[in-house]
Design a protein around this motif. Structure first.
Motif, PDB file in Angstrom:
ATOM      1  N   ARG A  15      48.468  30.931  40.188  1.00  0.00           N
ATOM      2  CA  ARG A  15      47.730  31.950  41.283  1.00  0.00           C
ATOM      3  C   ARG A  15      47.647  31.094  42.508  1.00  0.00           C
ATOM      4  NH1 ARG A  15      46.494  36.597  39.242  1.00  0.00           N
ATOM      5  NH2 ARG A  15      46.012  36.865  37.092  1.00  0.00           N
ATOM      6  N   LEU A  18      42.696  30.164  46.652  1.00  0.00           N
ATOM      7  CA  LEU A  18      41.552  31.240  47.263  1.00  0.00           C
ATOM      8  C   LEU A  18      41.826  31.249  48.463  1.00  0.00           C
ATOM      9  CD1 LEU A  18      38.641  30.357  44.943  1.00  0.00           C
ATOM     10  CD2 LEU A  18      40.145  31.998  44.852  1.00  0.00           C
ATOM     11  N   VAL A  22      37.503  34.248  50.833  1.00  0.00           N
ATOM     12  CA  VAL A  22      36.639  33.880  49.366  1.00  0.00           C
ATOM     13  C   VAL A  22      35.999  32.681  49.696  1.00  0.00           C
ATOM     14  CG1 VAL A  22      36.789  33.320  47.174  1.00  0.00           C
ATOM     15  CG2 VAL A  22      38.250  35.000  47.802  1.00  0.00           C
ATOM     16  N   THR A  78      36.377  33.106  40.357  1.00  0.00           N
ATOM     17  CA  THR A  78      37.606  33.736  39.719  1.00  0.00           C
ATOM     18  C   THR A  78      37.193  34.956  38.678  1.00  0.00           C
ATOM     19  OG1 THR A  78      38.707  32.415  38.369  1.00  0.00           O
ATOM     20  CG2 THR A  78      39.496  32.481  40.920  1.00  0.00           C
ATOM     21  N   SER A  79      35.949  34.425  38.198  1.00  0.00           N
ATOM     22  CA  SER A  79      35.553  35.360  36.906  1.00  0.00           C
ATOM     23  C   SER A  79      34.934  36.579  37.452  1.00  0.00           C
ATOM     24  CB  SER A  79      34.386  34.395  36.282  1.00  0.00           C
ATOM     25  OG  SER A  79      33.639  35.231  35.239  1.00  0.00           O
ATOM     26  N   ARG A  80      35.450  37.795  36.710  1.00  0.00           N
ATOM     27  CA  ARG A  80      34.739  39.089  37.141  1.00  0.00           C
ATOM     28  C   ARG A  80      33.479  39.120  37.077  1.00  0.00           C
ATOM     29  NH1 ARG A  80      35.836  43.034  40.501  1.00  0.00           N
ATOM     30  NH2 ARG A  80      35.399  44.982  39.836  1.00  0.00           N
ATOM     31  N   GLN A  83      31.641  37.426  39.629  1.00  0.00           N
ATOM     32  CA  GLN A  83      31.758  38.346  40.689  1.00  0.00           C
ATOM     33  C   GLN A  83      30.701  39.326  40.824  1.00  0.00           C
ATOM     34  OE1 GLN A  83      35.766  39.439  41.314  1.00  0.00           O
ATOM     35  NE2 GLN A  83      36.429  37.375  41.336  1.00  0.00           N
ATOM     36  N   ALA A 123      38.637  37.654  43.961  1.00  0.00           N
ATOM     37  CA  ALA A 123      38.880  36.120  44.050  1.00  0.00           C
ATOM     38  C   ALA A 123      39.797  35.891  42.747  1.00  0.00           C
ATOM     39  CB  ALA A 123      37.962  35.326  44.031  1.00  0.00           C
ATOM     40  N   GLY A 124      40.996  35.389  42.981  1.00  0.00           N
ATOM     41  CA  GLY A 124      41.977  34.872  41.934  1.00  0.00           C
ATOM     42  C   GLY A 124      42.768  36.148  41.438  1.00  0.00           C
ATOM     43  N   ARG A 125      42.697  37.305  41.987  1.00  0.00           N
ATOM     44  CA  ARG A 125      43.394  38.518  41.690  1.00  0.00           C
ATOM     45  C   ARG A 125      44.620  38.756  42.601  1.00  0.00           C
ATOM     46  NH1 ARG A 125      40.297  43.778  40.768  1.00  0.00           N
ATOM     47  NH2 ARG A 125      39.644  43.359  42.706  1.00  0.00           N
TER      48      ARG A 125
END
Length: 136
Positions: A15, A18, A22, A78-80, A83, A123-125
């Motif tokens: 990926r 960031l 972020v 990056t974890s939903r 977030q 973040a991370g998407r």
């Protein structure tokens, strides 16, 4: 496969790093968690009607929550789930405004912590970057 070697690259798709958005959110939320930790620890030193063991419990719980918040913001942004959990901070301040009527400092803190939560959302998407050395 690299042009200089005959071994294929074993690097998987990664990926994109960031971005500044972020990182700004992480710093803003870290400042709020640090402030929360200081407030929690300060309860031990303030005059309060609670007994000493209760004050230590309040302070240690607040410090623990702040440490977990900072760890989540920097370790798993990056974890939903992380977030979404960062919205607890603005909701905490909004609840103070609604129930206690403490507009200052709670209303500005609610806005600033909401900005921090918005900045880390997604973040991370970003699009995955491909390795130029990877086989086609």
């Amino acid at each position: 496969m690299s042009a200089l070697t005959s071994t294929p690259s074993m690097t998987p798709l990664t990926r994109s790093p960031l971005g500044a958005r972020v990182r700004t959110g992480q710093v803003l939320l870290t400042l709020f968690f640090t402030m929360s930790a200081l407030i929690a620890v300060s309860t031990v030193f303030a005059d309060d009607p609670f007994e000493a063991p209760a004050l230590v419990l309040i302070a240690s719980f607040g410090l623990l929550a702040a440490i977990l918040g900072i760890a989540a913001v920097w370790g798993a942004v990056t974890s939903r789930l992380v977030q979404l959990s960062m919205w607890a901070m603005p909701l905490f301040f909004v609840s103070h405004v609604a129930t206690l009527g403490t507009w200052l400092p709670d209303a500005p803190f609610a806005v600033l912590s909401a900005v921090g939560a918005l900045l880390i959302m997604g973040a991370g998407r970003g699009p995955a970057k491909t390795n130029d050395d990877a086989p086609a």
